[in-house]
Design a protein around this motif. Structure first.
Motif, PDB file in Angstrom:
ATOM      1  N   PRO A   1       9.191  35.011  36.422  1.00  9.13           N
ATOM      2  CA  PRO A   1      10.177  35.477  35.428  1.00  9.13           C
ATOM      3  C   PRO A   1      11.557  35.525  36.081  1.00  9.13           C
ATOM      4  O   PRO A   1      11.675  35.842  37.259  1.00  9.13           O
ATOM      5  CB  PRO A   1       9.703  36.881  35.082  1.00  9.13           C
ATOM      6  N   LYS A   2      12.579  35.193  35.296  1.00 12.91           N
ATOM      7  CA  LYS A   2      13.925  35.165  35.878  1.00 12.91           C
ATOM      8  C   LYS A   2      14.605  36.518  35.749  1.00 12.91           C
ATOM      9  O   LYS A   2      14.293  37.303  34.851  1.00 12.91           O
ATOM     10  CB  LYS A   2      14.764  34.090  35.183  1.00 12.91           C
ATOM     11  N   TYR A   3      15.564  36.773  36.629  1.00 12.88           N
ATOM     12  CA  TYR A   3      16.368  37.987  36.528  1.00 12.88           C
ATOM     13  C   TYR A   3      17.761  37.659  37.036  1.00 12.88           C
ATOM     14  O   TYR A   3      17.927  37.239  38.168  1.00 12.88           O
ATOM     15  CB  TYR A   3      15.739  39.121  37.349  1.00 12.88           C
ATOM     16  N   TYR A   4      18.758  37.807  36.157  1.00 12.63           N
ATOM     17  CA  TYR A   4      20.127  37.418  36.483  1.00 12.63           C
ATOM     18  C   TYR A   4      20.955  38.683  36.692  1.00 12.63           C
ATOM     19  O   TYR A   4      21.149  39.453  35.767  1.00 12.63           O
ATOM     20  CB  TYR A   4      20.689  36.567  35.332  1.00 12.63           C
ATOM     21  N   VAL A   5      21.398  38.871  37.923  1.00 13.45           N
ATOM     22  CA  VAL A   5      22.191  40.051  38.262  1.00 13.45           C
ATOM     23  C   VAL A   5      23.595  39.615  38.650  1.00 13.45           C
ATOM     24  O   VAL A   5      23.768  38.803  39.548  1.00 13.45           O
ATOM     25  CB  VAL A   5      21.574  40.828  39.437  1.00 13.45           C
ATOM     26  N   LEU A   6      24.586  40.182  37.965  1.00 16.68           N
ATOM     27  CA  LEU A   6      25.959  39.735  38.162  1.00 16.68           C
ATOM     28  C   LEU A   6      26.864  40.895  38.575  1.00 16.68           C
ATOM     29  O   LEU A   6      26.772  41.988  38.033  1.00 16.68           O
ATOM     30  CB  LEU A   6      26.471  39.131  36.850  1.00 16.68           C
ATOM     31  N   ASP A   7      27.719  40.606  39.562  1.00 18.91           N
ATOM     32  CA  ASP A   7      28.788  41.541  39.908  1.00 18.91           C
ATOM     33  C   ASP A   7      30.065  41.041  39.267  1.00 18.91           C
ATOM     34  O   ASP A   7      30.269  39.843  39.154  1.00 18.91           O
ATOM     35  CB  ASP A   7      29.023  41.542  41.424  1.00 18.91           C
ATOM     36  N   MET A   8      30.946  41.960  38.882  1.00 18.91           N
ATOM     37  CA  MET A   8      32.264  41.509  38.457  1.00 18.91           C
ATOM     38  C   MET A   8      32.940  40.916  39.694  1.00 18.91           C
ATOM     39  O   MET A   8      33.104  41.616  40.696  1.00 18.91           O
ATOM     40  CB  MET A   8      33.075  42.683  37.914  1.00 18.91           C
ATOM     41  N   PHE A   9      33.241  39.626  39.636  1.00 14.94           N
ATOM     42  CA  PHE A   9      33.790  38.993  40.839  1.00 14.94           C
ATOM     43  C   PHE A   9      35.201  39.491  41.116  1.00 14.94           C
ATOM     44  O   PHE A   9      35.937  39.840  40.193  1.00 14.94           O
ATOM     45  CB  PHE A   9      33.673  37.466  40.798  1.00 14.94           C
ATOM     46  N   PRO A  10      35.557  39.577  42.406  1.00 10.70           N
ATOM     47  CA  PRO A  10      36.816  40.225  42.752  1.00 10.70           C
ATOM     48  C   PRO A  10      38.003  39.286  42.700  1.00 10.70           C
ATOM     49  O   PRO A  10      37.850  38.062  42.778  1.00 10.70           O
ATOM     50  CB  PRO A  10      36.589  40.677  44.197  1.00 10.70           C
ATOM     51  N   TYR A  11      39.193  39.879  42.598  1.00 11.18           N
ATOM     52  CA  TYR A  11      40.420  39.154  42.864  1.00 11.18           C
ATOM     53  C   TYR A  11      40.649  39.271  44.370  1.00 11.18           C
ATOM     54  O   TYR A  11      40.804  40.386  44.869  1.00 11.18           O
ATOM     55  CB  TYR A  11      41.598  39.766  42.093  1.00 11.18           C
ATOM     56  N   PRO A  12      40.653  38.171  45.100  1.00 13.23           N
ATOM     57  CA  PRO A  12      40.787  38.261  46.556  1.00 13.23           C
ATOM     58  C   PRO A  12      42.220  38.576  46.963  1.00 13.23           C
ATOM     59  O   PRO A  12      43.040  37.679  47.094  1.00 13.23           O
ATOM     60  CB  PRO A  12      40.352  36.887  47.063  1.00 13.23           C
ATOM     61  N   SER A  13      42.505  39.851  47.144  1.00 14.25           N
ATOM     62  CA  SER A  13      43.856  40.277  47.492  1.00 14.25           C
ATOM     63  C   SER A  13      44.051  40.183  48.993  1.00 14.25           C
ATOM     64  O   SER A  13      43.092  40.071  49.752  1.00 14.25           O
ATOM     65  CB  SER A  13      44.067  41.721  47.059  1.00 14.25           C
ATOM     66  N   GLY A  14      45.296  40.252  49.407  1.00 15.40           N
ATOM     67  CA  GLY A  14      45.610  40.170  50.817  1.00 15.40           C
ATOM     68  C   GLY A  14      45.109  41.374  51.602  1.00 15.40           C
ATOM     69  O   GLY A  14      44.878  41.300  52.800  1.00 15.40           O
ATOM     70  N   ALA A  15      44.935  42.496  50.911  1.00 12.54           N
ATOM     71  CA  ALA A  15      44.556  43.723  51.604  1.00 12.54           C
ATOM     72  C   ALA A  15      43.095  43.738  52.036  1.00 12.54           C
ATOM     73  O   ALA A  15      42.676  44.573  52.824  1.00 12.54           O
ATOM     74  CB  ALA A  15      44.844  44.920  50.705  1.00 12.54           C
ATOM     75  N   GLY A  16      42.310  42.818  51.517  1.00 11.73           N
ATOM     76  CA  GLY A  16      40.889  42.808  51.863  1.00 11.73           C
ATOM     77  C   GLY A  16      40.114  43.837  51.054  1.00 11.73           C
ATOM     78  O   GLY A  16      40.663  44.524  50.194  1.00 11.73           O
ATOM     79  N   LEU A  17      38.850  43.944  51.384  1.00 11.46           N
ATOM     80  CA  LEU A  17      37.951  44.848  50.666  1.00 11.46           C
ATOM     81  C   LEU A  17      38.299  46.306  50.956  1.00 11.46           C
ATOM     82  O   LEU A  17      38.688  46.640  52.055  1.00 11.46           O
ATOM     83  CB  LEU A  17      36.550  44.598  51.216  1.00 11.46           C
ATOM     84  N   HIS A  18      38.159  47.165  49.948  1.00  9.32           N
ATOM     85  CA  HIS A  18      38.174  48.594  50.248  1.00  9.32           C
ATOM     86  C   HIS A  18      36.802  49.127  49.882  1.00  9.32           C
ATOM     87  O   HIS A  18      35.975  48.378  49.360  1.00  9.32           O
ATOM     88  CB  HIS A  18      39.298  49.312  49.506  1.00  9.32           C
ATOM     89  N   VAL A  19      36.522  50.392  50.169  1.00  6.94           N
ATOM     90  CA  VAL A  19      35.142  50.858  50.028  1.00  6.94           C
ATOM     91  C   VAL A  19      34.637  50.884  48.593  1.00  6.94           C
ATOM     92  O   VAL A  19      33.449  51.050  48.362  1.00  6.94           O
ATOM     93  CB  VAL A  19      34.926  52.246  50.668  1.00  6.94           C
ATOM     94  N   GLY A  20      35.553  50.728  47.643  1.00 10.68           N
ATOM     95  CA  GLY A  20      35.114  50.688  46.251  1.00 10.68           C
ATOM     96  C   GLY A  20      34.369  49.412  45.912  1.00 10.68           C
ATOM     97  O   GLY A  20      33.415  49.443  45.144  1.00 10.68           O
TER      98      GLY A  20
END
Length: 854
Positions: A34-53
């Motif tokens: 059985p299939k299962y499709y899990v999606l994250d809202m893809f990010p806008y790659p900002s210059g600041a990089g990832l934050h913990v959110g």
RNA sequence: GCCCGGGUGGCGAAAUGGCAGACGCAACGGACUUAAAAUCCGUUAUCCCUUAUACGGAUGUGGGGGUUCGAGUCCCCCCCCGGGCACCA
């Protein structure tokens, strides 16, 4: 294998490399599972990089994916980049660096950071909205929408900033001024692309009912769509052939209309205004056109308006009522005109009081409501008070067959509508607040429209073999100065000659907004390398819909409404097989940073804090401060960078802490000290597995019960996304089982499997340590809870007397009610307490408690 | 103003209407150590009684009322915090 320390650095690198090398997380199209499709809202790659959110939602979905794989699902879990947009373009204006260079660099940073957390994405499906192979299909979808008649050009006002010589997005306009520089922003009409999202209003509304989304988000979308049911009614203008059509949700109050209001932009204003009022009316129109929407709609604003000199005739009673214009009536909603019923509408009441217009009551409040609201009924009847509650009609009958006196609101409304329809002067009408979607931006860094403005004034849609229409290279990213996009300076690129007719044209210089790319990325993930089509319909049918979609609540309306709209259009075109894209939606909560505020409540940046004796002081003025969670921001210096956390504690601890902080949906403050706790837990787990003697032996009753309770708890909690309590169950397990220095293989392996979705690197390493030399734990079978082990021989129950806890006693777990009661009563302490007292009744909850009421 | 969330120890938080505070942090005490780190063990809501950290009792989930044998949980009213919408007739 030899025992080693918990060297998370080496372990995490080893397994991340292993997963990449072996394509462990590759999703296979058309598997039997059985299939299962899990999606994250893809990010806008900002210059600041990832934050913990960012990693919060990503960790949650990753855990679900890993859990689903172990439960036999074929999981699709992709990641990509929403990379068109303003920051890269503004950086280009300032530095001359092409946005594609900035974007590429930022994507690399983001990807490296995301990989360092060990998420199980199928990287073969990675995409960026800025890839020409991607935006080709964004343009293709635009073509489909255009052909379906849903895209049109319209002259609509945009935010024009004369000082900056550019058009601004709504987000860049704060309180009527430009965000940068604080210059005035005015509304200037320009040709814009619009989408007829309003045609889908009803279906976008109805579709919400069957979605498993947070109620709050659904409600926000409902409010945004803003359906209301009422009637359009035609009023004749006195001494004129003109008619004014109004919209009202309360046709039952028609007899109470004492004036009318047109919005200043209404097309009849100049026609009906009488000569003696012309100057005032013109001045008012001029004044309100200069006001920003914000000024016009701001709170507490006193009502303004002017009389036009014209009168209209109320169709139900033939009364002549004055026609005013006022900016509290919006041209874009309903018909842009209203009948004003001051007696039963607060806004009209306020206006009427200010301009001394009569108030005429036509609804008598019900007794019950008069009592509840504590008002004098006489005040309402005399028009001294506005009443918009329930009631019955009064003063509401005419000689032409309409009589709604004595009727309740609903009945009166339907009677009136029927009467209006019979007379041909009105009809039932549904309205929506939702407006058509302004789809163009005067920007460089976005998808070009596949559209040409031809010499003869016609518009030519590019054909499917003329796309992709590539974004041209330009040297100057500055706005053109005319309010057009920087593309207006793109020279040759602008020129177009129709291959068939030879007619010349100029390409559209607007670009699409950032929403375009994110409107359909979940579909491209299904078939990201397809050169011939946006996606293969067979694959679409297999993978869609998205089973779980996780992201921030800030997209509650815009992104989620826009993509639902596109999806429904694609569904109508037979291009997708479901009419809603996202079955289940979850919003992760915001993570706040530790901040400090002074006695006046002002926030103090993190670098000005001094800690003395466990108290916090402002280094500059000595004020004592209190700790206070606030949104992470550069200025408060309270931003936590995941890289730093991973460096000290490792990715598994980072993941675990993000989940252990509290419920996924909740807003919660980050506290790096908390990472220490989960780090200790992992070290403890490591020692339990690697330092204990692991042997095959039969667990005792108590251990079996703990083991299976843990399986049950972790399984349920991951299914319901309650990761914090799943982790605490594993902690309880460790506290129990790490007491002995001998561990059963069954317990050890079960524990590692339960831990593996949450902390995958350490789990892989421990799994290997236990002798599973070649391979990964990723596709091992998830442990099964056997109910028969959960049962214990004896259970502790509480005995209460009149609801007060008194003693705890052990009873056999299969005691029935009678036996339990008897046991409770024969307990010596209880016997002593109830001696000589009459027992009124005994309440018994099986295996829980006995309450003796005396 | 309206619509959603939420309010539980020093802190993050748990609790199908059934022992409030599981689990974790911090703090304190102890063990190990020359010492530190790491690790392990213990204590930690408030008040009263008490020679006392015993025994016992009372109070306690933002405030006030109610339903119930029993309420953090259900109902009504109010206060505070966070988010969204905002003259949509």
């Amino acid at each position: 294998m030899q025992y080693r320390d918990y060297d998370f650095k080496a372990i995490e690198k080893k397994w991340q490399d292993y997963w990449v090398k072996n394509k462990t997380f590759k999703a296979t199209d058309f598997s039997d599972k059985p299939k299962y499709y899990v999606l994250d809202m893809f990010p806008y790659p900002s210059g600041a990089g990832l934050h913990v959110g960012h990693p919060e939602g990503y960790t949650a979905t990753d855990i679900v994916c890993r859990f689903k794989r172990m439960n036999g699902f074929n999981v699709l879990h992709p990641m990509g980049w929403d990379a068109f947009g303003l920051p890269a373009e503004q950086y280009a204006v300032e530095t001359g660096t092409h946005p594609s260079i900035t974007t590429k660099k930022n994507i690399e940073t983001f990807k490296k950071q995301i990989r360092s957390l060990g998420f199980s994405y199928d990287w073969d499906r990675e995409l960026s909205t800025t890839d020409i192979e991607y935006y080709k299909w964004t343009q293709w979808i635009f073509i489909q929408l255009y052909r379906k008649g849903l895209a049109y050009l319209d002259e609509v006002p945009v935010n024009w900033c004369p000082a900056l010589g550019t058009v601004l997005a709504n987000e860049e306009v704060i309180d009527g001024k430009s965000e940068r520089g604080g210059h005035d922003v005015i509304r200037k009409p320009m040709k814009q692309w619009m989408f007829k999202i309003t045609e889908y209003a009803e279906r976008l509304l109805e579709g919400l009912d069957k979605l498993d989304w947070p109620d709050g988000i659904k409600e926000m979308q409902r409010n945004w769509i803003g359906k209301s049911i009422g009637a359009n009614v035609v009023f004749k203008v006195s001494d004129s052939l003109e008619k004014i059509e109004i919209y009202t949700t309360r046709p039952d109050t028609l007899f109470g209309a004492t004036y009318m209001v047109l919005s200043p932009e209404h097309r009849l204003v100049r026609t009906i205004t009488t000569d003696s009022y012309k100057n005032e009316v013109e001045a008012y129109i001029e004044k309100s056109s200069r006001m920003s929407d914000l000024d016009r709609t701001s709170l507490n604003k006193e009502k303004t308006g002017v009389f036009t000199g014209a009168y209209a005739v109320n169709p139900v009673n033939g009364k002549r009522i004055p026609v005013w214009i006022a900016d509290y009536v919006l041209v874009s909603y309903g018909t842009g005109a209203i009948m004003a019923v001051p007696s039963h509408d607060e806004r009209d009441f306020e206006f009427a009081k200010k301009f001394n217009i009569p108030v005429f009551c036509v609804i008598k409040p019900t007794e019950k409501q008069v009592e509840e609201k504590n008002i004098k009924i006489q005040d309402v009847l005399e028009g001294k008070l506005c009443w918009f509650g329930d009631g019955t009609g009064i003063n509401s009958a005419n000689s032409e067959g309409l009589d709604i006196n004595g009727l309740g609101v609903n009945e009166a409304i339907s009677r009136t509508i029927k009467w209006l329809e019979n007379k041909g002067i009105g009809e039932g009408k549904t309205n929506y607040k939702l407006r058509d979607w302004l789809f163009s931006r005067q920007r460089y860094w976005g998808e070009p429209f596949p559209v040409v403005h031809m010499e003869d004034g016609s518009i030519k849609l590019l054909s499917e073999n003329e796309i992709p229409l590539k974004l041209p290279q330009v040297d100057n990213f500055k706005p053109s100065g005319s309010g057009e996009s920087p593309l207006a300076n793109a020279g040759e690129w602008l020129e177009y000659i129709d291959p068939e007719t030879g007619m010349k044209g100029r390409r559209e210089t607007n670009t699409m907004p950032q929403w375009a790319g994110s409107c359909w990325y979940y579909l491209r993930f299904i078939d990201p390398l397809n050169k011939k089509a946006a996606w293969d319909p067979k694959k679409e049918k297999y993978w869609m819909p998205v089973d779980l979609y996780v992201g921030g609540a800030e997209h509650a309306v815009l992104h989620l409404l826009y993509s639902r709209f596109w999806h429904k259009v694609l569904f109508d075109l037979g291009l997708v097989s479901t009419d809603e894209p996202f079955l289940k939606l979850v919003n992760q909560g915001m993570i706040l940073g530790l901040s400090y505020k002074d006695p006046r409540g002002a926030l103090v940046p993190g670098d000005k804090i001094e800690i003395k004796d466990g108290k916090f002081y402002n280094r500059e003025n000595g004020d004592e401060l209190i700790e206070f969670p606030a949104k992470m921001s550069k200025s408060l210096k309270n931003v936590v960078n995941p890289d730093d956390v991973i460096k000290v504690y490792g990715a598994d601890s980072m993941r675990l802490y993000e989940m252990f902080m509290g419920p996924l949906e909740a807003t919660k403050p980050w506290n790096t000290l908390g990472v220490e706790g989960v780090f200790r837990f992992l070290k403890k787990s490591w020692r339990m597995i690697c330092e204990s003697e692991i042997k095959d032996f039969q667990l005792n009753r108590k251990q079996l019960s703990t083991l299976h309770q843990t399986i049950k708890k972790v399984t349920n909690d991951i299914s319901t996304l309650n990761f914090n309590t799943a982790i605490s169950a594993l902690m309880i397990f460790i506290n129990e089982f790490s007491k002995d220095n001998i561990l059963s293989r069954e317990a050890a392996e079960t524990f590692i499997k339960l831990l593996s979705p949450l902390a995958p690197h350490i789990a892989e390493e421990m799994w290997e340590f236990l002798g599973h030399e070649n391979g990964t734990i990723v596709y091992e079978k998830w442990p099964e809870c056997k109910e028969e082990y959960l049962k214990e021989d004896e259970v502790e129950i509480l005995v209460q007397i009149s609801g007060k806890p008194k003693v705890r006693i052990m009873i056999s777990s299969d005691s029935d009610e009678e036996a339990t009661k008897a046991k409770a009563l024969e307990n010596s302490i209880i016997a002593e307490l109830i001696k000589g007292k009459a027992i009124r009744k005994i309440i018994c909850v099986k295996s829980r408690l006995v309450n003796i009421v005396i």
